[in-house]
Design a protein around this motif. Structure first.
Motif, mmCIF file in Angstrom:
data_model
loop_
_atom_site.group_PDB
_atom_site.id
_atom_site.type_symbol
_atom_site.label_atom_id
_atom_site.label_comp_id
_atom_site.label_asym_id
_atom_site.label_seq_id
_atom_site.Cartn_x
_atom_site.Cartn_y
_atom_site.Cartn_z
ATOM 1 N N TYR A 72 0.791 -1.155 -0.210
ATOM 2 C CA TYR A 72 -0.056 -0.009 -0.066
ATOM 3 C C TYR A 72 0.982 1.243 0.001
ATOM 4 C CZ TYR A 72 -3.281 3.465 1.428
ATOM 5 O OH TYR A 72 -4.142 4.680 1.613
ATOM 6 N N LYS A 73 1.872 1.168 0.873
ATOM 7 C CA LYS A 73 2.778 2.401 0.879
ATOM 8 C C LYS A 73 3.609 2.641 -0.209
ATOM 9 C CE LYS A 73 6.347 4.346 3.748
ATOM 10 N NZ LYS A 73 6.818 5.173 2.796
ATOM 11 N N ILE A 74 4.085 1.489 -0.921
ATOM 12 C CA ILE A 74 4.773 1.730 -2.234
ATOM 13 C C ILE A 74 3.862 2.310 -3.340
ATOM 14 C CG2 ILE A 74 5.586 0.005 -4.241
ATOM 15 C CD1 ILE A 74 6.642 -1.845 -1.741
ATOM 16 N N MET A 75 2.538 1.915 -3.278
ATOM 17 C CA MET A 75 1.552 2.207 -4.375
ATOM 18 C C MET A 75 1.380 3.784 -4.118
ATOM 19 S SD MET A 75 -2.262 1.291 -5.036
ATOM 20 C CE MET A 75 -2.825 2.226 -3.631
ATOM 21 N N MET A 76 1.070 4.023 -2.836
ATOM 22 C CA MET A 76 0.680 5.572 -2.669
ATOM 23 C C MET A 76 1.884 6.437 -2.723
ATOM 24 S SD MET A 76 -2.237 5.680 -1.598
ATOM 25 C CE MET A 76 -2.408 7.304 -1.183
ATOM 26 N N ILE A 104 -5.130 2.411 -12.164
ATOM 27 C CA ILE A 104 -4.164 2.170 -11.187
ATOM 28 C C ILE A 104 -3.312 1.224 -11.409
ATOM 29 C CG2 ILE A 104 -3.353 1.607 -8.782
ATOM 30 C CD1 ILE A 104 -5.606 3.554 -7.838
ATOM 31 N N ASN A 105 -3.885 -0.252 -11.756
ATOM 32 C CA ASN A 105 -3.080 -1.215 -12.445
ATOM 33 C C ASN A 105 -2.388 -0.919 -13.488
ATOM 34 O OD1 ASN A 105 -4.020 -4.459 -10.929
ATOM 35 N ND2 ASN A 105 -5.430 -2.554 -10.468
ATOM 36 N N ARG A 106 -2.787 -0.240 -14.410
ATOM 37 C CA ARG A 106 -1.982 0.254 -15.629
ATOM 38 C C ARG A 106 -0.786 1.013 -15.109
ATOM 39 N NH1 ARG A 106 -6.592 2.775 -19.229
ATOM 40 N NH2 ARG A 106 -7.496 0.905 -19.825
ATOM 41 N N LEU A 107 -0.843 1.958 -14.268
ATOM 42 C CA LEU A 107 0.234 2.476 -13.687
ATOM 43 C C LEU A 107 1.268 1.516 -13.052
ATOM 44 C CD1 LEU A 107 1.335 5.454 -13.318
ATOM 45 C CD2 LEU A 107 0.266 5.385 -10.927
ATOM 46 N N LEU A 108 1.044 0.556 -12.396
ATOM 47 C CA LEU A 108 1.635 -0.406 -11.632
ATOM 48 C C LEU A 108 2.054 -1.442 -12.537
ATOM 49 C CD1 LEU A 108 -0.739 -0.743 -8.313
ATOM 50 C CD2 LEU A 108 1.619 0.312 -8.626
ATOM 51 N N LYS A 109 1.528 -1.295 -13.792
ATOM 52 C CA LYS A 109 2.017 -2.315 -14.682
ATOM 53 C C LYS A 109 1.769 -3.631 -14.391
ATOM 54 C CE LYS A 109 5.520 0.684 -16.773
ATOM 55 N NZ LYS A 109 6.618 0.879 -17.245
ATOM 56 N N MET A 110 0.540 -3.986 -13.867
ATOM 57 C CA MET A 110 0.007 -5.056 -13.425
ATOM 58 C C MET A 110 -0.479 -5.834 -14.444
ATOM 59 S SD MET A 110 0.337 -5.050 -10.111
ATOM 60 C CE MET A 110 -0.475 -6.581 -9.667
ATOM 61 N N GLU A 111 -0.445 -5.369 -15.825
ATOM 62 C CA GLU A 111 -1.060 -5.983 -16.878
ATOM 63 C C GLU A 111 -0.206 -6.269 -17.967
ATOM 64 O OE1 GLU A 111 -4.614 -3.483 -17.829
ATOM 65 O OE2 GLU A 111 -5.534 -3.979 -15.909
ATOM 66 N N MET A 118 6.507 -5.243 -13.754
ATOM 67 C CA MET A 118 5.197 -4.933 -12.738
ATOM 68 C C MET A 118 6.005 -4.097 -11.809
ATOM 69 S SD MET A 118 3.149 -7.060 -10.102
ATOM 70 C CE MET A 118 4.584 -7.568 -9.118
ATOM 71 N N TYR A 119 5.335 -2.944 -11.248
ATOM 72 C CA TYR A 119 5.858 -1.918 -10.628
ATOM 73 C C TYR A 119 6.601 -2.746 -9.236
ATOM 74 C CZ TYR A 119 7.286 2.196 -8.019
ATOM 75 O OH TYR A 119 7.927 3.233 -7.381
ATOM 76 N N PHE A 120 5.862 -3.570 -8.488
ATOM 77 C CA PHE A 120 6.025 -3.930 -7.364
ATOM 78 C C PHE A 120 7.395 -4.717 -7.361
ATOM 79 C CE2 PHE A 120 1.493 -3.429 -6.373
ATOM 80 C CZ PHE A 120 1.838 -2.462 -5.540
ATOM 81 N N SER A 150 -2.629 -11.277 -8.024
ATOM 82 C CA SER A 150 -1.863 -10.657 -9.193
ATOM 83 C C SER A 150 -0.848 -10.060 -9.027
ATOM 84 C CB SER A 150 -2.864 -9.431 -9.502
ATOM 85 O OG SER A 150 -4.058 -9.701 -10.161
ATOM 86 N N VAL A 151 -0.380 -9.815 -7.653
ATOM 87 C CA VAL A 151 0.944 -9.648 -7.276
ATOM 88 C C VAL A 151 1.863 -10.966 -7.148
ATOM 89 C CG1 VAL A 151 2.353 -8.690 -5.491
ATOM 90 C CG2 VAL A 151 0.175 -7.702 -5.916
ATOM 91 N N LEU A 152 1.346 -11.939 -6.625
ATOM 92 C CA LEU A 152 2.053 -13.201 -6.417
ATOM 93 C C LEU A 152 2.330 -13.764 -7.676
ATOM 94 C CD1 LEU A 152 0.175 -14.512 -3.207
ATOM 95 C CD2 LEU A 152 2.609 -13.790 -3.427
ATOM 96 N N ASN A 153 1.265 -13.694 -8.657
ATOM 97 C CA ASN A 153 1.498 -14.504 -9.843
ATOM 98 C C ASN A 153 2.656 -13.917 -10.814
ATOM 99 O OD1 ASN A 153 -0.504 -16.615 -10.077
ATOM 100 N ND2 ASN A 153 -2.021 -15.140 -10.742
ATOM 101 N N LYS A 154 2.671 -12.599 -10.979
ATOM 102 C CA LYS A 154 3.597 -11.991 -11.464
ATOM 103 C C LYS A 154 5.112 -12.158 -10.849
ATOM 104 C CE LYS A 154 1.210 -8.886 -14.461
ATOM 105 N NZ LYS A 154 1.634 -9.262 -15.753
#
Length: 195
Positions: A72-76, A104-111, A118-120, A150-154
């Motif tokens: 959450y902090k990383i995203m914020m 937000i998912n696009r910004l984090l490059k989740m897709e 992926m940003y994380f 989504s986070v774990l898969n990537k």
């Protein structure tokens, strides 16, 4: 009989210290990803325990560095650095949560097709030290904007150096993740449950 939270903490603590965990031994070809699931009402106690684990970690004696990453902090921090917070506030007045989550998912490059983008994953990979144990927190705070699976898969396809533990407010039965004991989150079966 269901374990108390203290008993579960004890299992977590012993798991982190074990040689099998630290060397990914006994997992076959599996990547060392773990989920510590707990009742969401225990969130504050879990945060305290993670803080305590961090404070008592002595890398020279323990043989590992405990690194905690709050998603959450990383995203914020990212949203703030991109000056997205005011934009999101305006979106909230006009659109539903799914509209905002998609952006937000696009910004984090989740897709992204390339999981390493992926940003994380990039954020954590750039900061994790050798001999680390990685703990991910903040998944309840970030829901429903970003989903745990989504986070774990990537991440698991890219980050395979050291064990990763996700602190999960909900239930994981080794087949499904149920966030906050309310909504079915998604199928997920690649992580080992610490309980």
């Amino acid at each position: 009989m269901k374990k108390t939270l203290e008993q579960s903490f004890s299992v977590l603590d012993n798991t982190i210290k074990s040689d099998d965990f630290l060397t990914n031994r006994g997992l076959g070809n599996e990547v060392g990803y773990y989920i510590f699931d707990y009742d969401p009402k225990d969130e504050l106690r879990v945060r305290d325990h993670v803080r305590e684990l961090e404070n008592r970690n002595l890398p020279s004696a323990d043989g590992y560095i405990l690194q905690v990453f709050n998603l959450y902090k990383i995203m914020m921090d990212l949203l703030e650095s991109k000056k997205y917070l005011n934009i999101i506030e305006k979106w909230e007045k006009k659109h539903d949560i799914m509209f905002i989550a998609t952006r937000i998912n696009r910004l984090l490059k989740m897709e992204e097709f390339d999981d390493s983008e992926m940003y994380f994953t990039k954020y954590i990979t750039d900061r994790v030290q050798e001999n680390s144990v990685v703990i991910l927190t903040g998944i309840g705070e970030i829901y429903p904007l970003v989903r745990a699976h989504s986070v774990l898969n990537k991440m698991h396809l890219v980050y395979t150096k050291r064990p990763v533990i996700m602190m999960y407010p909900g239930e994981y039965d080794r087949l499904r993740l149920t966030i906050l004991n309310t909504n079915r989150d998604a199928n997920y079966y690649r992580a080992f449950r610490i309980h």
